[in-house]
Scaffold this motif. Structure first.
Motif, PDB file in Angstrom:
ATOM      1  N   ARG A 211      19.534  -1.862   5.542  1.00 34.64           N
ATOM      2  CA  ARG A 211      19.833  -3.267   5.333  1.00 34.64           C
ATOM      3  C   ARG A 211      19.039  -3.812   4.166  1.00 34.64           C
ATOM      4  NH1 ARG A 211      20.177  -6.976  10.007  1.00 34.64           N
ATOM      5  NH2 ARG A 211      18.219  -7.653   9.127  1.00 34.64           N
ATOM      6  N   HIS A 212      19.441  -4.988   3.646  1.00 37.97           N
ATOM      7  CA  HIS A 212      18.773  -5.567   2.491  1.00 37.97           C
ATOM      8  C   HIS A 212      17.335  -5.939   2.769  1.00 37.97           C
ATOM      9  CE1 HIS A 212      20.271  -9.018   4.758  1.00 37.97           C
ATOM     10  NE2 HIS A 212      19.355  -9.741   4.163  1.00 37.97           N
ATOM     11  N   ASP A 213      16.943  -6.005   4.033  1.00 40.58           N
ATOM     12  CA  ASP A 213      15.554  -6.315   4.336  1.00 40.58           C
ATOM     13  C   ASP A 213      14.802  -5.083   4.803  1.00 40.58           C
ATOM     14  OD1 ASP A 213      16.757  -5.921   6.748  1.00 40.58           O
ATOM     15  OD2 ASP A 213      16.164  -7.849   7.622  1.00 40.58           O
ATOM     16  N   ALA A 214      15.391  -3.910   4.559  1.00 43.76           N
ATOM     17  CA  ALA A 214      14.772  -2.690   5.069  1.00 43.76           C
ATOM     18  C   ALA A 214      13.745  -2.151   4.114  1.00 43.76           C
ATOM     19  CB  ALA A 214      15.850  -1.638   5.299  1.00 43.76           C
ATOM     20  N   VAL A 215      12.569  -1.891   4.650  1.00 39.07           N
ATOM     21  CA  VAL A 215      11.507  -1.247   3.907  1.00 39.07           C
ATOM     22  C   VAL A 215      10.928  -0.198   4.824  1.00 39.07           C
ATOM     23  CG1 VAL A 215       9.318  -1.545   2.709  1.00 39.07           C
ATOM     24  CG2 VAL A 215      10.994  -3.375   2.685  1.00 39.07           C
ATOM     25  N   ALA A 216      10.598   0.977   4.257  1.00 41.28           N
ATOM     26  CA  ALA A 216      10.111   2.049   5.115  1.00 41.28           C
ATOM     27  C   ALA A 216       8.851   1.635   5.835  1.00 41.28           C
ATOM     28  CB  ALA A 216       9.815   3.268   4.262  1.00 41.28           C
ATOM     29  N   SER A 217       8.713   2.082   7.069  1.00 44.03           N
ATOM     30  CA  SER A 217       7.518   1.748   7.830  1.00 44.03           C
ATOM     31  C   SER A 217       7.205   2.812   8.834  1.00 44.03           C
ATOM     32  CB  SER A 217       7.722   0.417   8.553  1.00 44.03           C
ATOM     33  OG  SER A 217       6.622   0.129   9.365  1.00 44.03           O
TER      34      SER A 217
ATOM     35  N   PHE B 192       3.946   6.062 -19.191  1.00 43.61           N
ATOM     36  CA  PHE B 192       5.054   5.276 -19.726  1.00 43.61           C
ATOM     37  C   PHE B 192       4.591   3.923 -20.246  1.00 43.61           C
ATOM     38  CE2 PHE B 192       4.586   4.412 -15.267  1.00 43.61           C
ATOM     39  CZ  PHE B 192       4.711   3.040 -15.156  1.00 43.61           C
ATOM     40  N   GLY B 193       3.289   3.717 -20.304  1.00 39.59           N
ATOM     41  CA  GLY B 193       2.771   2.464 -20.840  1.00 39.59           C
ATOM     42  C   GLY B 193       2.362   1.456 -19.798  1.00 39.59           C
ATOM     43  N   GLY B 194       2.913   1.556 -18.596  1.00 40.19           N
ATOM     44  CA  GLY B 194       2.514   0.671 -17.511  1.00 40.19           C
ATOM     45  C   GLY B 194       1.375   1.290 -16.717  1.00 40.19           C
ATOM     46  N   THR B 195       1.030   0.674 -15.605  1.00 40.11           N
ATOM     47  CA  THR B 195      -0.038   1.177 -14.739  1.00 40.11           C
ATOM     48  C   THR B 195       0.478   1.212 -13.306  1.00 40.11           C
ATOM     49  OG1 THR B 195      -1.746   0.206 -16.163  1.00 40.11           O
ATOM     50  CG2 THR B 195      -2.402   0.847 -13.935  1.00 40.11           C
ATOM     51  N   THR B 196       0.361   2.376 -12.673  1.00 43.38           N
ATOM     52  CA  THR B 196       0.883   2.551 -11.323  1.00 43.38           C
ATOM     53  C   THR B 196      -0.222   2.874 -10.336  1.00 43.38           C
ATOM     54  OG1 THR B 196       3.052   3.291 -12.091  1.00 43.38           O
ATOM     55  CG2 THR B 196       2.427   3.937  -9.874  1.00 43.38           C
ATOM     56  N   PHE B 197      -0.229   2.135  -9.230  1.00 46.58           N
ATOM     57  CA  PHE B 197      -1.140   2.375  -8.118  1.00 46.58           C
ATOM     58  C   PHE B 197      -0.372   3.061  -6.995  1.00 46.58           C
ATOM     59  CE2 PHE B 197      -3.034  -1.169 -10.315  1.00 46.58           C
ATOM     60  CZ  PHE B 197      -4.408  -1.048 -10.130  1.00 46.58           C
ATOM     61  N   LEU B 198      -0.920   4.146  -6.460  1.00 50.78           N
ATOM     62  CA  LEU B 198      -0.414   4.720  -5.215  1.00 50.78           C
ATOM     63  C   LEU B 198      -1.292   4.169  -4.108  1.00 50.78           C
ATOM     64  CD1 LEU B 198       1.291   6.611  -3.486  1.00 50.78           C
ATOM     65  CD2 LEU B 198      -0.288   8.468  -4.079  1.00 50.78           C
ATOM     66  N   LEU B 199      -0.691   3.440  -3.184  1.00 50.41           N
ATOM     67  CA  LEU B 199      -1.449   2.772  -2.133  1.00 50.41           C
ATOM     68  C   LEU B 199      -0.982   3.248  -0.777  1.00 50.41           C
ATOM     69  CD1 LEU B 199      -0.681   0.018  -4.339  1.00 50.41           C
ATOM     70  CD2 LEU B 199      -2.999  -0.106  -3.465  1.00 50.41           C
TER      71      LEU B 199
ATOM     72  N   MET C 186       3.132   3.326  -0.696  1.00 55.47           N
ATOM     73  CA  MET C 186       3.774   2.407  -1.622  1.00 55.47           C
ATOM     74  C   MET C 186       3.316   2.692  -3.047  1.00 55.47           C
ATOM     75  SD  MET C 186       3.531  -1.256   0.347  1.00 55.47           S
ATOM     76  CE  MET C 186       4.207  -1.507   1.995  1.00 55.47           C
ATOM     77  N   LEU C 187       4.230   2.525  -3.990  1.00 57.44           N
ATOM     78  CA  LEU C 187       3.910   2.577  -5.409  1.00 57.44           C
ATOM     79  C   LEU C 187       3.954   1.149  -5.952  1.00 57.44           C
ATOM     80  CD1 LEU C 187       5.907   5.609  -6.892  1.00 57.44           C
ATOM     81  CD2 LEU C 187       3.427   5.379  -6.718  1.00 57.44           C
ATOM     82  N   GLY C 188       2.828   0.683  -6.452  1.00 55.34           N
ATOM     83  CA  GLY C 188       2.768  -0.634  -7.078  1.00 55.34           C
ATOM     84  C   GLY C 188       2.583  -0.455  -8.565  1.00 55.34           C
ATOM     85  N   THR C 189       3.524  -0.937  -9.351  1.00 54.58           N
ATOM     86  CA  THR C 189       3.522  -0.683 -10.795  1.00 54.58           C
ATOM     87  C   THR C 189       3.498  -1.972 -11.597  1.00 54.58           C
ATOM     88  OG1 THR C 189       4.753   1.382 -10.489  1.00 54.58           O
ATOM     89  CG2 THR C 189       4.749   0.432 -12.693  1.00 54.58           C
TER      90      THR C 189
ATOM     91  N   SER D  53       6.351  -4.139  -9.804  1.00 56.56           N
ATOM     92  CA  SER D  53       7.228  -3.720  -8.712  1.00 56.56           C
ATOM     93  C   SER D  53       6.419  -3.089  -7.599  1.00 56.56           C
ATOM     94  CB  SER D  53       8.288  -2.727  -9.210  1.00 56.56           C
ATOM     95  OG  SER D  53       7.675  -1.534  -9.680  1.00 56.56           O
ATOM     96  N   VAL D  54       6.939  -3.198  -6.395  1.00 55.15           N
ATOM     97  CA  VAL D  54       6.361  -2.567  -5.214  1.00 55.15           C
ATOM     98  C   VAL D  54       7.480  -1.758  -4.566  1.00 55.15           C
ATOM     99  CG1 VAL D  54       5.362  -2.930  -2.939  1.00 55.15           C
ATOM    100  CG2 VAL D  54       4.650  -4.375  -4.851  1.00 55.15           C
ATOM    101  N   VAL D  55       7.317  -0.443  -4.505  1.00 54.30           N
ATOM    102  CA  VAL D  55       8.329   0.438  -3.936  1.00 54.30           C
ATOM    103  C   VAL D  55       7.738   1.161  -2.737  1.00 54.30           C
ATOM    104  CG1 VAL D  55       9.885   2.371  -4.325  1.00 54.30           C
ATOM    105  CG2 VAL D  55       9.388   0.777  -6.202  1.00 54.30           C
ATOM    106  N   SER D  56       8.368   1.023  -1.589  1.00 53.46           N
ATOM    107  CA  SER D  56       7.929   1.711  -0.382  1.00 53.46           C
ATOM    108  C   SER D  56       8.658   3.046  -0.257  1.00 53.46           C
ATOM    109  CB  SER D  56       8.232   0.867   0.854  1.00 53.46           C
ATOM    110  OG  SER D  56       7.464  -0.318   0.853  1.00 53.46           O
ATOM    111  N   ILE D  57       7.910   4.082   0.106  1.00 51.17           N
ATOM    112  CA  ILE D  57       8.483   5.399   0.383  1.00 51.17           C
ATOM    113  C   ILE D  57       8.353   5.638   1.882  1.00 51.17           C
ATOM    114  CG2 ILE D  57       8.367   7.870  -0.090  1.00 51.17           C
ATOM    115  CD1 ILE D  57       6.932   7.193  -2.718  1.00 51.17           C
ATOM    116  N   PRO D  58       9.459   5.846   2.583  1.00 54.39           N
ATOM    117  CA  PRO D  58       9.366   6.064   4.033  1.00 54.39           C
ATOM    118  C   PRO D  58       8.392   7.177   4.366  1.00 54.39           C
ATOM    119  CG  PRO D  58      11.652   5.787   3.369  1.00 54.39           C
ATOM    120  CD  PRO D  58      10.859   5.862   2.103  1.00 54.39           C
ATOM    121  N   ARG D  59       7.540   6.941   5.325  1.00 49.86           N
ATOM    122  CA  ARG D  59       6.502   7.911   5.659  1.00 49.86           C
ATOM    123  C   ARG D  59       7.076   9.210   6.207  1.00 49.86           C
ATOM    124  NH1 ARG D  59       3.702   6.869  11.496  1.00 49.86           N
ATOM    125  NH2 ARG D  59       5.598   6.878  12.720  1.00 49.86           N
TER     126      ARG D  59
END
Length: 355
Positions: free
Chosen positions: A9-15, A78-85, A116-119, A128-134
């Protein structure tokens, strides 16, 4: 065995978060992106150098997060900065992150519960904040196919970083683990947050009405922890967590212009909750904040990695990622176009009113 399911769903984020005990010691940790949020908020606040240099010293550092990773095999920058959290499902009696972390407590001794990847995009105006299902079924270097959250238990930060980089083709610049318990004080430090709720629910003695709710720290904690009573359980709970982060960004952005004292109180609370890799110095924080000083909360896109289906591998329930759409998403992370990706793939974007 693989079972096809409709896209999330549009509100779905992995958890995969589970309810924990209510006291400070022993609460589970949750990746509420405070490492990324710190940079965003300091940039938004217009008090970059002073706050970052003075507060950065209070943030615990994780040694050797990139230990043994072959530089030649890593994705190009790629010029940006990415955090793996990450957040772990540790049941430790002592905090595993932040300045109060007990000596000898290893946050990497447990499987990561949230990934999550925060870039921060190269243009300094988008993130951006991208969640990866655990439970994503992926190839863990040297370990074969397994759930992605097992990588942290197998080899700590270095193996999880290698796994995520192999999966996404996105270079991880920094690594952070965040203590869930600090969330309450962070929300209270800015006078609470406002969130939209799709339907009336209740959790831990707190009632949430349909529409806008103003939450203090304890209420916000109940909000992000709720799973039962929501249509999609853990998926809806994860959407609430991102919704709370978004609300926190909006609140701090407002406080930055109306109540700088509250901004400072928030920033000084970060050290109680977050640990970051030791390559992120105070000077590095200042530089990131300066580079992203034009970033606003409205410029942060929240999405989840696209899911193709659910299934089982042996005794494990797993998530199969959609390889084609995932490739598009990771490409969007690298070129700073996650917002455009979210517009084209609304089922993967955070809803304005999650359950």
């Amino acid at each position: 065995m693989r079972i096809a399911v409709p896209p999330p769903r549009h509100d779905a984020v992995a958890s995969g978060l589970r309810d924990g005990r209510p006291r400070r010691r022993g609460r589970r940790v949750l990746a509420v992106l405070l490492a990324l949020v710190l940079v965003l908020l300091l940039a938004i606040g217009g008090v970059v150098a002073y706050l970052t240099s003075s507060i950065g010293g209070g943030i615990a550092r994780i040694p050797d997060a990139f230990r043994g990773i072959d530089a030649g095999s890593r994705p190009a920058t790629f010029g940006g900065t990415t955090f793996l959290l990450v957040g772990t499902d540790s049941r430790a009696e002592a905090p595993t992150t932040g300045i109060d972390a007990a000596p000898g407590v290893d946050a990497g001794s447990q499987r990561s519960d949230v990934i999550m990847l925060g870039t921060l995009a190269p243009d300094g105006e988008h993130a951006s904040v991208v969640s990866i299902p655990r439970d994503s079924w992926v190839d863990i270097p040297g370990r074969g196919m397994n759930k992605i959250n097992a990588a942290y238990a197998f080899g700590g930060a270095p193996l999880l970083i290698r796994t995520v980089e192999k999966l996404t083709g996105v270079r991880v610049d920094h690594f952070g683990v965040v203590d869930f318990a600090g969330f309450t004080s962070l929300v209270d430090s800015v006078g609470g947050i406002d969130v939209q709720v799709a339907q009336a629910t209740s959790n831990a003695g707190v009632d949430f009405r349909a529409g806008e709710n103003h939450l203090d720290g304890a209420q916000a904690l109940a909000y992000v922890r709720q799973r039962y009573g929501l249509p999609n359980g853990d998926i809806d709970r994860a959407a609430r967590q991102q919704n709370a982060i978004k609300a926190l960004l909006a609140t701090v952005q407002e406080k930055a212009t109306t109540d700088p004292t509250a901004l400072y109180a928030f920033a000084t609370s970060v050290g109680d909750a977050v640990s970051v890799d030791d390559s992120l110095s105070n000077t590095g924080l200042v530089q990131l904040a300066l580079e992203n000083r034009n970033l606003r909360g409205s410029g942060v896109a929240f999405v989840t990695a696209p899911v193709a289906g659910l299934g089982r591998e042996g005794e494990q329930s797993v998530v199969y990622l959609d390889e084609r759409r995932s490739a598009q998403l990771w490409g969007a992370v690298r070129n700073g176009s996650v917002a455009q990706y979210a517009d084209l793939n609304p089922t993967e974007a955070l809803s304005a009113t999650p359950s």
